[in-house]
Motif scaffolding. Structure first.
Motif, PDB file in Angstrom:
ATOM      1  N   VAL A  65       0.840  -1.198   0.000  1.00 31.22           N
ATOM      2  CA  VAL A  65       0.000   0.000   0.000  1.00 31.22           C
ATOM      3  C   VAL A  65       0.878   1.253   0.000  1.00 31.22           C
ATOM      4  CG1 VAL A  65      -1.580   1.362   1.441  1.00 31.22           C
ATOM      5  CG2 VAL A  65      -2.063  -1.040   0.994  1.00 31.22           C
ATOM      6  N   LYS A  66       1.920   1.246   0.821  1.00 30.24           N
ATOM      7  CA  LYS A  66       2.839   2.394   0.860  1.00 30.24           C
ATOM      8  C   LYS A  66       3.484   2.628  -0.505  1.00 30.24           C
ATOM      9  CE  LYS A  66       4.106   1.895   5.700  1.00 30.24           C
ATOM     10  NZ  LYS A  66       5.173   1.481   6.625  1.00 30.24           N
ATOM     11  N   GLN A  67       3.924   1.546  -1.150  1.00 26.87           N
ATOM     12  CA  GLN A  67       4.572   1.682  -2.456  1.00 26.87           C
ATOM     13  C   GLN A  67       3.608   2.178  -3.523  1.00 26.87           C
ATOM     14  OE1 GLN A  67       6.766  -1.711  -3.817  1.00 26.87           O
ATOM     15  NE2 GLN A  67       7.837  -1.961  -1.867  1.00 26.87           N
ATOM     16  N   LEU A  68       2.388   1.650  -3.526  1.00 22.70           N
ATOM     17  CA  LEU A  68       1.424   2.029  -4.568  1.00 22.70           C
ATOM     18  C   LEU A  68       0.947   3.466  -4.416  1.00 22.70           C
ATOM     19  CD1 LEU A  68      -0.651  -1.249  -4.976  1.00 22.70           C
ATOM     20  CD2 LEU A  68       1.024  -0.294  -6.552  1.00 22.70           C
ATOM     21  N   ARG A  69       0.973   3.993  -3.188  1.00 20.20           N
ATOM     22  CA  ARG A  69       0.580   5.396  -2.986  1.00 20.20           C
ATOM     23  C   ARG A  69       1.501   6.350  -3.728  1.00 20.20           C
ATOM     24  NH1 ARG A  69      -0.302   4.978   3.295  1.00 20.20           N
ATOM     25  NH2 ARG A  69      -2.378   4.096   3.295  1.00 20.20           N
ATOM     26  N   LEU A  70       2.742   5.920  -3.943  1.00 16.26           N
ATOM     27  CA  LEU A  70       3.732   6.764  -4.606  1.00 16.26           C
ATOM     28  C   LEU A  70       3.627   6.699  -6.125  1.00 16.26           C
ATOM     29  CD1 LEU A  70       6.797   5.800  -2.375  1.00 16.26           C
ATOM     30  CD2 LEU A  70       5.297   7.792  -2.144  1.00 16.26           C
ATOM     31  N   LYS A  71       2.800   5.796  -6.645  1.00 18.96           N
ATOM     32  CA  LYS A  71       2.702   5.603  -8.094  1.00 18.96           C
ATOM     33  C   LYS A  71       1.312   6.000  -8.592  1.00 18.96           C
ATOM     34  CE  LYS A  71       6.029   1.885  -8.062  1.00 18.96           C
ATOM     35  NZ  LYS A  71       6.398   0.582  -8.524  1.00 18.96           N
ATOM     36  N   ARG A  72       1.259   6.481  -9.806  1.00 16.81           N
ATOM     37  CA  ARG A  72      -0.022   6.829 -10.434  1.00 16.81           C
ATOM     38  C   ARG A  72      -0.521   5.620 -11.220  1.00 16.81           C
ATOM     39  NH1 ARG A  72      -1.817  12.018 -11.510  1.00 16.81           N
ATOM     40  NH2 ARG A  72      -3.602  10.757 -12.095  1.00 16.81           N
ATOM     41  N   THR A  73      -1.025   4.617 -10.504  1.00 14.93           N
ATOM     42  CA  THR A  73      -1.484   3.404 -11.171  1.00 14.93           C
ATOM     43  C   THR A  73      -2.712   3.651 -12.039  1.00 14.93           C
ATOM     44  OG1 THR A  73      -2.751   2.749  -9.220  1.00 14.93           O
ATOM     45  CG2 THR A  73      -0.523   1.858  -9.429  1.00 14.93           C
ATOM     46  N   ASP A  74      -3.426   4.748 -11.788  1.00 17.81           N
ATOM     47  CA  ASP A  74      -4.594   5.066 -12.623  1.00 17.81           C
ATOM     48  C   ASP A  74      -4.175   5.433 -14.047  1.00 17.81           C
ATOM     49  OD1 ASP A  74      -3.452   7.383 -11.338  1.00 17.81           O
ATOM     50  OD2 ASP A  74      -5.166   8.548 -12.069  1.00 17.81           O
ATOM     51  N   LEU A  75      -2.903   5.733 -14.247  1.00 17.12           N
ATOM     52  CA  LEU A  75      -2.405   6.074 -15.584  1.00 17.12           C
ATOM     53  C   LEU A  75      -1.770   4.872 -16.296  1.00 17.12           C
ATOM     54  CD1 LEU A  75      -0.726   9.501 -14.784  1.00 17.12           C
ATOM     55  CD2 LEU A  75      -3.029   9.073 -15.680  1.00 17.12           C
ATOM     56  N   VAL A  76      -1.760   3.721 -15.636  1.00 15.42           N
ATOM     57  CA  VAL A  76      -1.140   2.519 -16.191  1.00 15.42           C
ATOM     58  C   VAL A  76      -2.223   1.602 -16.744  1.00 15.42           C
ATOM     59  CG1 VAL A  76       0.279   0.492 -15.659  1.00 15.42           C
ATOM     60  CG2 VAL A  76       0.773   2.682 -14.545  1.00 15.42           C
ATOM     61  N   THR A  77      -1.953   1.039 -17.915  1.00 13.96           N
ATOM     62  CA  THR A  77      -2.868   0.098 -18.560  1.00 13.96           C
ATOM     63  C   THR A  77      -2.185  -1.259 -18.694  1.00 13.96           C
ATOM     64  OG1 THR A  77      -3.886   1.870 -19.832  1.00 13.96           O
ATOM     65  CG2 THR A  77      -4.197  -0.366 -20.658  1.00 13.96           C
ATOM     66  N   LEU A  78      -2.900  -2.306 -18.337  1.00 18.70           N
ATOM     67  CA  LEU A  78      -2.411  -3.663 -18.559  1.00 18.70           C
ATOM     68  C   LEU A  78      -2.806  -4.059 -19.974  1.00 18.70           C
ATOM     69  CD1 LEU A  78      -1.183  -6.369 -17.614  1.00 18.70           C
ATOM     70  CD2 LEU A  78      -3.475  -6.976 -16.786  1.00 18.70           C
ATOM     71  N   TYR A  79      -1.796  -4.208 -20.843  1.00 21.02           N
ATOM     72  CA  TYR A  79      -2.080  -4.557 -22.229  1.00 21.02           C
ATOM     73  C   TYR A  79      -2.147  -6.052 -22.453  1.00 21.02           C
ATOM     74  CZ  TYR A  79      -1.488   0.315 -23.491  1.00 21.02           C
ATOM     75  OH  TYR A  79      -1.646   1.665 -23.579  1.00 21.02           O
ATOM     76  N   ASP A  80      -1.224  -6.800 -21.871  1.00 22.59           N
ATOM     77  CA  ASP A  80      -1.215  -8.235 -22.101  1.00 22.59           C
ATOM     78  C   ASP A  80      -0.382  -8.912 -21.019  1.00 22.59           C
ATOM     79  OD1 ASP A  80      -1.837 -10.627 -23.363  1.00 22.59           O
ATOM     80  OD2 ASP A  80      -0.185 -10.495 -24.791  1.00 22.59           O
ATOM     81  N   VAL A  81      -0.547 -10.223 -20.898  1.00 23.29           N
ATOM     82  CA  VAL A  81       0.249 -11.042 -19.995  1.00 23.29           C
ATOM     83  C   VAL A  81       0.785 -12.212 -20.805  1.00 23.29           C
ATOM     84  CG1 VAL A  81       0.219 -12.510 -17.947  1.00 23.29           C
ATOM     85  CG2 VAL A  81      -1.155 -10.421 -17.987  1.00 23.29           C
ATOM     86  N   GLU A  82       2.079 -12.416 -20.708  1.00 22.74           N
ATOM     87  CA  GLU A  82       2.735 -13.542 -21.371  1.00 22.74           C
ATOM     88  C   GLU A  82       3.239 -14.492 -20.292  1.00 22.74           C
ATOM     89  OE1 GLU A  82       6.302 -14.245 -24.640  1.00 22.74           O
ATOM     90  OE2 GLU A  82       6.301 -12.421 -23.453  1.00 22.74           O
ATOM     91  N   GLY A 115       3.735  -9.069 -17.390  1.00 21.62           N
ATOM     92  CA  GLY A 115       2.654  -8.171 -17.768  1.00 21.62           C
ATOM     93  C   GLY A 115       3.197  -6.939 -18.465  1.00 21.62           C
ATOM     94  N   ASN A 116       2.553  -6.553 -19.559  1.00 27.37           N
ATOM     95  CA  ASN A 116       2.901  -5.309 -20.245  1.00 27.37           C
ATOM     96  C   ASN A 116       2.071  -4.201 -19.612  1.00 27.37           C
ATOM     97  OD1 ASN A 116       3.067  -3.082 -21.928  1.00 27.37           O
ATOM     98  ND2 ASN A 116       2.992  -4.287 -23.811  1.00 27.37           N
ATOM     99  N   LEU A 117       2.711  -3.419 -18.757  1.00 28.56           N
ATOM    100  CA  LEU A 117       2.049  -2.344 -18.022  1.00 28.56           C
ATOM    101  C   LEU A 117       2.431  -1.013 -18.665  1.00 28.56           C
ATOM    102  CD1 LEU A 117       2.872  -3.727 -14.468  1.00 28.56           C
ATOM    103  CD2 LEU A 117       0.669  -3.866 -15.656  1.00 28.56           C
ATOM    104  N   SER A 118       1.646  -0.607 -19.653  1.00 31.40           N
ATOM    105  CA  SER A 118       1.925   0.622 -20.403  1.00 31.40           C
ATOM    106  C   SER A 118       3.354   0.645 -20.926  1.00 31.40           C
ATOM    107  CB  SER A 118       1.646   1.858 -19.536  1.00 31.40           C
ATOM    108  OG  SER A 118       0.270   1.961 -19.262  1.00 31.40           O
ATOM    109  N   GLY A 119       3.800  -0.490 -21.457  1.00 31.78           N
ATOM    110  CA  GLY A 119       5.116  -0.570 -22.064  1.00 31.78           C
ATOM    111  C   GLY A 119       6.230  -0.948 -21.111  1.00 31.78           C
ATOM    112  N   ARG A 120       5.935  -1.086 -19.847  1.00 27.89           N
ATOM    113  CA  ARG A 120       6.925  -1.529 -18.854  1.00 27.89           C
ATOM    114  C   ARG A 120       6.529  -2.921 -18.374  1.00 27.89           C
ATOM    115  NH1 ARG A 120       9.075   2.591 -14.645  1.00 27.89           N
ATOM    116  NH2 ARG A 120      10.160   0.649 -14.314  1.00 27.89           N
TER     117      ARG A 120
END
Length: 140
Positions: A65-82, A115-120
């Motif tokens: 929870v502490k780590q995710l608060r520092l990130k804008r996960t609302d701007l990240v899209t999961l494109y695919d999972v390999e 997981g491809n998370l907005s290219g990362r």
């Protein structure tokens, strides 16, 4: 009336890969929505998050929870999972990050969900647990 052709039966490996992919997609999506508690209940413990090991879901939830608060996960899209075997992942992407601190040399039946998370890349490692596979490590 003509009969519909039967759907081909899946091999045990195809079923395993589909199950891991479904699990990883769920885990990535719940993390992106900030639902760490639901994610934590689906993991294998001790769980390795980057360089830290957590023995219980409660410890992991507090840290994540502490780590995710520092990130804008609302701007990240999961494109695919390999989903790949550990050997196939190492051939394609190289060794797992050293910060995970895992010695996987003699480990059997380890699977990697990338997981491809907005290219990362976000990576869950899976191993058998009872009659299913559960993630036991994560890095991005």
């Amino acid at each position: 009336m003509p009969l519909e052709p039967e759907a081909p039966l899946l091999t045990p490996e195809e079923i395993r890969l589909a199950d891991i992919k479904t699990s990883a997609r769920f885990l990535f999506q719940t993390l992106l929505t900030g639902d760490v508690r639901s994610t934590a209940n689906e993991l294998f413990y001790p769980f390795q998050l980057e360089e830290k090991r957590f023995a219980t879901p409660e410890e992991l939830v507090a840290s994540w929870v502490k780590q995710l608060r520092l990130k804008r996960t609302d701007l990240v899209t999961l494109y695919d999972v390999e989903v790949l075997s550990l050997e196939a992942m190492e051939k394609k992407y190289g060794k797992p990050p050293a910060r995970l601190g895992l010695d996987l040399r003699n480990t059997k039946d380890v699977w990697v969900a990338v997981g491809n998370l907005s290219g990362r890349a976000g990576v869950f490692l899976y191993k058998p647990y009872a009659n299913e596979y559960r993630a036991f490590a994560y890095t991005d």
